[in-house]
Design an enzyme around this catalytic site. Structure first.
Site, PDB file in Angstrom:
ATOM      1  N   SER A 125      38.204   6.067 -29.480  1.00  0.00           N
ATOM      2  CA  SER A 125      37.902   7.377 -28.887  1.00  0.00           C
ATOM      3  C   SER A 125      37.525   8.399 -29.965  1.00  0.00           C
ATOM      4  CB  SER A 125      39.069   7.882 -28.038  1.00  0.00           C
ATOM      5  OG  SER A 125      40.169   8.217 -28.845  1.00  0.00           O
ATOM      6  N   ASN A 126      38.077   8.267 -31.170  1.00  0.00           N
ATOM      7  CA  ASN A 126      37.671   9.193 -32.241  1.00  0.00           C
ATOM      8  C   ASN A 126      36.237   8.930 -32.683  1.00  0.00           C
ATOM      9  OD1 ASN A 126      39.840  11.163 -33.249  1.00  0.00           O
ATOM     10  ND2 ASN A 126      40.973   9.275 -32.832  1.00  0.00           N
ATOM     11  N   LYS A 168      47.776 -12.587 -50.180  1.00  0.00           N
ATOM     12  CA  LYS A 168      47.278 -12.237 -51.516  1.00  0.00           C
ATOM     13  C   LYS A 168      45.765 -12.055 -51.541  1.00  0.00           C
ATOM     14  CE  LYS A 168      48.738 -15.542 -54.029  1.00  0.00           C
ATOM     15  NZ  LYS A 168      49.525 -16.562 -54.657  1.00  0.00           N
ATOM     16  N   MET A 181      44.029  -0.014 -38.574  1.00  0.00           N
ATOM     17  CA  MET A 181      45.437  -0.350 -38.755  1.00  0.00           C
ATOM     18  C   MET A 181      45.694  -1.113 -40.055  1.00  0.00           C
ATOM     19  SD  MET A 181      46.665   1.193 -36.235  1.00  0.00           S
ATOM     20  CE  MET A 181      48.355   0.622 -36.063  1.00  0.00           C
ATOM     21  N   ASN A 206      40.598   9.996 -43.072  1.00  0.00           N
ATOM     22  CA  ASN A 206      41.445   9.365 -42.053  1.00  0.00           C
ATOM     23  C   ASN A 206      41.938  10.418 -41.081  1.00  0.00           C
ATOM     24  OD1 ASN A 206      43.047   7.255 -40.836  1.00  0.00           O
ATOM     25  ND2 ASN A 206      44.851   8.118 -41.852  1.00  0.00           N
ATOM     26  N   HIS A 255      45.296  11.121 -38.666  1.00  0.00           N
ATOM     27  CA  HIS A 255      46.659  10.644 -38.431  1.00  0.00           C
ATOM     28  C   HIS A 255      47.274  11.451 -37.284  1.00  0.00           C
ATOM     29  CE1 HIS A 255      50.502   8.844 -39.252  1.00  0.00           C
ATOM     30  NE2 HIS A 255      51.040  10.043 -39.175  1.00  0.00           N
TER      31      HIS A 255
HETATM   32  C1  GRF Z   1      44.591   7.888 -33.088  1.00  0.00           C
HETATM   33  O1  GRF Z   1      45.712   8.463 -32.477  1.00  0.00           O
HETATM   34  C2  GRF Z   1      44.595   8.126 -34.560  1.00  0.00           C
HETATM   35  O2  GRF Z   1      45.197   9.322 -34.926  1.00  0.00           O
HETATM   36  C3  GRF Z   1      45.400   6.966 -35.077  1.00  0.00           C
HETATM   37  O3  GRF Z   1      45.056   5.888 -34.248  1.00  0.00           O
HETATM   38  C4  GRF Z   1      44.594   6.363 -32.991  1.00  0.00           C
HETATM   39  C5  GRF Z   1      43.207   5.803 -32.792  1.00  0.00           C
HETATM   40  O4  GRF Z   1      42.696   6.081 -31.522  1.00  0.00           O
HETATM   41  N1  GRF Z   1      45.103   6.763 -36.491  1.00  0.00           N
HETATM   42  P1  GRF Z   1      41.194   5.718 -31.168  1.00  0.00           P
HETATM   43  O5  GRF Z   1      40.960   4.254 -31.445  1.00  0.00           O
HETATM   44  O6  GRF Z   1      40.284   6.601 -31.969  1.00  0.00           O
HETATM   45  O7  GRF Z   1      41.095   6.017 -29.690  1.00  0.00           O
END
Ligand code: GRF
Length: 206
Positions: free
Chosen positions: A16-17, A68, A95, A112, A114
């Site tokens: 979604s971002n 490794k 992740m 990034n 967060h």
């Molecule tokens: C978001 O809440 C971001 O802050 C975190 O992981 C989530 C990713 O969401 N790092 P999306 O895949 O962008 O919907």
């Protein structure tokens, strides 16, 4: 002077971002281009979203490079980013902890998002950590990435209240509304060359 950034988006989830960044580009409010989307999860939603916008999307399998040798998978990520002419790396729900190789390949060009108000609640599920801790204010942070976990210089933050009846899901949803505003905005500031990093502090030039 604005310069069209070529973004490489790395994500493991729904994307979604990435979508909010692409929406800003398509709306003409962000002078950038998503050159490639890379995921480490073969069926991640971010790939389907990329396809809907005709953006190149690739899955890079980290499994053959376990433990490794995982740096080798990241070498492949760097190679692909270069192949697509990327100048700025956008972690959007990725992740994995990126390693020095990628940071050195894109110095001060890895961002990034967060889902917490850093330095509170780094690591996994920042919104759940905030809720369980009893914080009254939660939020999100866009920051430059350094060698630590969620520890680089902070570019933008947005706060949301924690409500009495919040669940992890409702709080995360409210945080994501803010994420989708501040991530495109941070990239806009970078594209306009308005970010100045002095030590830990990031100044927004007028
Ligand atoms: C978001 O809440 C971001 O802050 C975190 O992981 C989530 C990713 O969401 N790092 P999306 O895949 O962008 O919907």
């Amino acid at each position: 002077m604005n310069r069209k950034l070529k973004l490489g988006v790395l994500g493991s989830g729904s994307g979604s971002n990435m979508q909010s960044i692409q929406d800003a580009i398509e709306a003409g409010t962000l002078d950038a281009e998503i050159a490639v989307v890379i995921t480490d999860v073969p069926d991640a939603g971010i790939l389907a979203r990329a396809a809907r916008h005709n953006l190149p999307g690739l899955w890079i399998d980290h499994a053959p490079f376990k433990t490794k040798l995982e740096g080798k998978a990241e070498d492949e990520v760097i190679r692909v980013l270069r192949e697509y002419g990327v100048d700025t790396v956008v972690l959007a729900g990725y992740m994995r902890v990126v390693k020095p190789g990628l940071l050195n390949a894109f110095p001060l060009r890895v961002l990034n998002i967060h889902p917490a108000l850093l330095p509170a609640f780094p690591g996994l599920h920042g919104w759940t950590q905030a809720l369980e801790y009893g914080a009254k204010v939660a939020g999100c942070t866009v920051h430059f990435v350094d060698a630590g976990v969620d520890s680089g210089p902070i570019i933008l933050q947005a706060a949301v209240p924690v409500l009495d009846d919040d669940t992890p899901e409702t709080l995360h949803a409210r945080i994501q509304v803010e994420e989708h505003k501040i991530y495109p905005e941070a990239i806009r500031l970078l594209a306009a060359d308005r970010l100045e990093v002095r030590g830990r502090r990031v100044f927004v030039k007028q």
